[in-house]
Design a protein around this motif. Structure first.
Motif, PDB file in Angstrom:
ATOM      1  N   LEU A 135       0.873  -1.176   0.000  1.00 35.36           N
ATOM      2  CA  LEU A 135       0.000   0.000   0.000  1.00 35.36           C
ATOM      3  C   LEU A 135       0.908   1.223   0.000  1.00 35.36           C
ATOM      4  N   LYS A 136       0.986   1.879  -1.135  1.00 31.17           N
ATOM      5  CA  LYS A 136       1.993   2.897  -1.366  1.00 31.17           C
ATOM      6  C   LYS A 136       1.658   4.214  -0.665  1.00 31.17           C
ATOM      7  N   PRO A 137       2.678   5.057  -0.462  1.00 30.87           N
ATOM      8  CA  PRO A 137       2.424   6.393   0.084  1.00 30.87           C
ATOM      9  C   PRO A 137       1.571   7.225  -0.867  1.00 30.87           C
ATOM     10  N   GLY A 138       0.928   8.252  -0.313  1.00 30.80           N
ATOM     11  CA  GLY A 138       0.077   9.094  -1.131  1.00 30.80           C
ATOM     12  C   GLY A 138       0.871  10.038  -2.030  1.00 30.80           C
ATOM     13  N   ASP A 139       0.299  10.343  -3.191  1.00 30.32           N
ATOM     14  CA  ASP A 139       0.854  11.340  -4.105  1.00 30.32           C
ATOM     15  C   ASP A 139      -0.291  11.927  -4.901  1.00 30.32           C
ATOM     16  N   SER A 140       0.004  12.514  -6.026  1.00 32.39           N
ATOM     17  CA  SER A 140      -1.048  13.163  -6.811  1.00 32.39           C
ATOM     18  C   SER A 140      -2.036  12.173  -7.416  1.00 32.39           C
ATOM     19  N   THR A 141      -1.654  10.899  -7.493  1.00 35.83           N
ATOM     20  CA  THR A 141      -2.530   9.905  -8.108  1.00 35.83           C
ATOM     21  C   THR A 141      -3.022   8.836  -7.135  1.00 35.83           C
ATOM     22  N   VAL A 142      -2.399   8.735  -5.966  1.00 39.71           N
ATOM     23  CA  VAL A 142      -2.726   7.676  -5.006  1.00 39.71           C
ATOM     24  C   VAL A 142      -3.068   8.303  -3.657  1.00 39.71           C
ATOM     25  N   ILE A 143      -4.146   7.822  -3.036  1.00 39.85           N
ATOM     26  CA  ILE A 143      -4.505   8.258  -1.686  1.00 39.85           C
ATOM     27  C   ILE A 143      -3.750   7.399  -0.691  1.00 39.85           C
ATOM     28  N   GLY A 144      -3.007   8.060   0.193  1.00 38.65           N
ATOM     29  CA  GLY A 144      -2.228   7.311   1.176  1.00 38.65           C
ATOM     30  C   GLY A 144      -1.487   8.237   2.113  1.00 38.65           C
ATOM     31  N   HIS A 145      -0.659   7.679   2.938  1.00 36.75           N
ATOM     32  CA  HIS A 145       0.071   8.453   3.944  1.00 36.75           C
ATOM     33  C   HIS A 145       1.126   9.336   3.296  1.00 36.75           C
ATOM     34  N   SER A 146       1.311  10.512   3.900  1.00 38.25           N
ATOM     35  CA  SER A 146       2.333  11.451   3.439  1.00 38.25           C
ATOM     36  C   SER A 146       3.440  11.616   4.465  1.00 38.25           C
ATOM     37  N   ASN A 147       3.369  10.846   5.544  1.00 38.94           N
ATOM     38  CA  ASN A 147       4.396  10.905   6.572  1.00 38.94           C
ATOM     39  C   ASN A 147       4.519   9.531   7.236  1.00 38.94           C
ATOM     40  N   ARG A 148       5.369   9.430   8.219  1.00 44.52           N
ATOM     41  CA  ARG A 148       5.674   8.144   8.849  1.00 44.52           C
ATOM     42  C   ARG A 148       4.417   7.451   9.395  1.00 44.52           C
ATOM     43  N   VAL A 149       4.390   6.134   9.258  1.00 45.22           N
ATOM     44  CA  VAL A 149       3.283   5.330   9.755  1.00 45.22           C
ATOM     45  C   VAL A 149       3.716   4.703  11.081  1.00 45.22           C
ATOM     46  N   HIS A 150       3.126   5.179  12.177  1.00 46.47           N
ATOM     47  CA  HIS A 150       3.545   4.728  13.503  1.00 46.47           C
ATOM     48  C   HIS A 150       2.692   3.594  14.065  1.00 46.47           C
ATOM     49  N   SER A 151       1.512   3.373  13.500  1.00 43.12           N
ATOM     50  CA  SER A 151       0.644   2.327  14.045  1.00 43.12           C
ATOM     51  C   SER A 151      -0.184   1.708  12.937  1.00 43.12           C
ATOM     52  N   VAL A 152      -0.264   0.378  12.934  1.00 47.06           N
ATOM     53  CA  VAL A 152      -1.079  -0.346  11.969  1.00 47.06           C
ATOM     54  C   VAL A 152      -1.809  -1.445  12.723  1.00 47.06           C
ATOM     55  N   LYS A 153      -3.085  -1.670  12.345  1.00 44.75           N
ATOM     56  CA  LYS A 153      -3.916  -2.619  13.107  1.00 44.75           C
ATOM     57  C   LYS A 153      -4.939  -3.290  12.192  1.00 44.75           C
ATOM     58  N   PHE A 154      -5.039  -4.630  12.304  1.00 45.03           N
ATOM     59  CA  PHE A 154      -6.098  -5.352  11.618  1.00 45.03           C
ATOM     60  C   PHE A 154      -7.410  -5.125  12.359  1.00 45.03           C
ATOM     61  N   THR A 155      -8.499  -5.037  11.606  1.00 48.97           N
ATOM     62  CA  THR A 155      -9.829  -4.916  12.193  1.00 48.97           C
ATOM     63  C   THR A 155     -10.427  -6.320  12.357  1.00 48.97           C
ATOM     64  N   GLU A 156     -11.704  -6.375  12.757  1.00 46.74           N
ATOM     65  CA  GLU A 156     -12.395  -7.663  12.860  1.00 46.74           C
ATOM     66  C   GLU A 156     -12.499  -8.342  11.502  1.00 46.74           C
ATOM     67  N   ASP A 157     -12.592  -7.541  10.437  1.00 45.00           N
ATOM     68  CA  ASP A 157     -12.573  -8.067   9.078  1.00 45.00           C
ATOM     69  C   ASP A 157     -11.112  -8.270   8.674  1.00 45.00           C
ATOM     70  N   PRO A 158     -10.676  -9.504   8.389  1.00 50.26           N
ATOM     71  CA  PRO A 158      -9.264  -9.751   8.074  1.00 50.26           C
ATOM     72  C   PRO A 158      -8.778  -9.067   6.813  1.00 50.26           C
ATOM     73  N   ASN A 159      -9.708  -8.543   6.023  1.00 50.05           N
ATOM     74  CA  ASN A 159      -9.333  -7.852   4.789  1.00 50.05           C
ATOM     75  C   ASN A 159      -9.220  -6.343   4.964  1.00 50.05           C
ATOM     76  N   VAL A 160      -9.449  -5.856   6.184  1.00 42.78           N
ATOM     77  CA  VAL A 160      -9.426  -4.410   6.424  1.00 42.78           C
ATOM     78  C   VAL A 160      -8.378  -4.083   7.488  1.00 42.78           C
ATOM     79  N   VAL A 161      -7.525  -3.114   7.177  1.00 44.83           N
ATOM     80  CA  VAL A 161      -6.468  -2.651   8.071  1.00 44.83           C
ATOM     81  C   VAL A 161      -6.613  -1.148   8.246  1.00 44.83           C
TER      82      VAL A 161
END
Length: 400
Positions: free
Chosen positions: A206-232
């Protein structure tokens, strides 16, 4: 009258010295025992404040009875503790340090093993466990470090089982899906990486955000799976928590606001908990499906200072009654705060520490949590609430 090395009773001076030392030690131990009994009784009677090693202090809500006791102290020295994590079966507690080592304790608080990579020791920044029902070892520890490596460990033998290398960027957070099939990492390069746990191979980037992609523009300090295994969900320094659908490989929503600077995102059912570096909106609850704020949880900083939360966790039992969060609440004031959900989360206790606590994890099967601090302590705390009498207890074990 004594002659040279003999006293009047015919006892040599050497034996007399031994006898005196033994007698002095016996008297001293009796005094220590009496003091410990006195201290124990005081701890049982003191309601609003207790004292623990290195001047840690406990405050509890006036409408509850929380008592402080110290259960045990491990003697193995630790460097600054950056992450703590209980195994799935609560058999072990792992503590990752800034010296690049992982100390694994058993349920009695005794050191079970110490893990370290054979190459340069870089800080261990993240830990998680995965469980394999029909294989040995059943409990496998996974670590992420500042050199970008992800290592699978056998904690019984102390040997590494596999290594995933991303040498370009530090890893700040890792999490395993509930089924134990997928591993997600968040790092300095603003990306989220998803691995197959069995094949130990990268399957989604899952790439960082830019003019064509929605995503993070700075450091990612926390990541967590939800109850749905396909959603983070993931958060970082860009004040945005993204919701990712791994099936389509992109963000499907976000909430703006939380400035996440540590492992301060947790999920239970459809509710997401976030901790931020902020003055007012430090601890918050969100609806994942609606992408909306549910409520602010009271974390008011003292003296109008900026507050921040380094780590925040839901209790893992089915009741989900408590939140534990660690952070800063004023000038040189580091605390762990405990919130109880009775229709609305309210603070019922806090623990003042000498140094910041940067990691928290709850035991899976009971209302107990561990806290790791930068001065090398791991505090093990137990919350026990009796509904009819509203009695409770916080007890500590200090690993030092």
């Amino acid at each position: 009258m004594c002659i040279r090395d003999r006293d009047c009773f015919g006892v040599s001076r050497g034996n007399l010295n031994i006898l005196l030392r033994t007698l002095s030690r016996t008297i001293f131990m009796q005094e220590v025992s009496s003091y410990q009994k006195f201290k124990w009784n005081c701890c049982r009677q003191v309601r609003h404040c207790g004292s623990i090693k290195r001047n840690s202090r406990v405050w509890t809500s006036p409408d509850s009875e929380l008592r402080l006791t110290q259960e045990f102290t491990a003697k193995d020295p630790l460097d600054e503790v950056l992450c703590v994590q209980y195994s799935k079966a609560d058999q072990y507690l792992a503590a990752g340090t800034g010296a690049g080592k992982i100390h694994v304790y058993n349920t009695a608080g005794k050191l079970h093993s110490t893990l370290a990579a054979s190459y340069a020791l870089m800080p261990i920044t993240a830990l998680c466990w995965t469980r394999r029902a029909n294989e040995k070892p059943q409990e496998i520890l996974i670590s992420g470090s500042a050199d970008g490596s992800v290592i699978y460990w056998n904690v019984d033998t102390g040997q590494s089982l596999a290594t995933l290398n991303d040498r370009n960027f530090e890893i700040y957070s890792i999490d395993v899906s509930k089924a134990g099939t997928h591993l997600a990492t968040g790092s300095r390069d603003c990306s989220i990486k998803l691995y197959d746990c069995d094949k130990r191979a990268l399957i989604v980037l899952l790439k960082p955000g830019d003019s064509t992609v929605i995503g993070h523009s700075n450091r990612v300090h926390s990541v967590k799976f939800t109850e749905d295994p396909n959603v983070v969900v993931s958060g970082g320094s860009d004040r945005t928590v993204f919701i990712w659908d791994l099936r389509v490989g992109k963000s499907v929503g976000y909430v703006h606001g939380p400035h996440v600077c540590g492992n301060a995102i947790d999920v239970t059912n459809d509710t997401m908990l976030t901790g931020s570096f902020d003055k007012d909106k430090v601890l918050q609850l969100w609806s994942i499906s609606k992408r909306k704020l549910i409520q602010d949880v009271g974390w008011q900083a003292d003296n109008d200072a900026n507050g921040y939360v380094n780590a925040a966790r839901f209790e893992k039992t089915l009741r989900n009654r408590y939140i534990a969060a660690s952070g800063h609440t004023g000038v040189n004031k580091n605390e762990v705060r405990i919130f109880n959900n009775k229709g609305k989360y309210e603070m019922v206790g806090r623990i003042e520490l000498d140094k910041p606590a940067v990691s928290i994890d709850f035991v899976n099967a009971k209302q107990s949590f561990a806290v790791g601090t930068v001065d090398g302590f791991v505090y093990l705390s137990l919350i026990h609430i009796s509904e009819p009498t509203r009695l409770g207890m916080i007890s500590y074990a200090v690993f030092c």
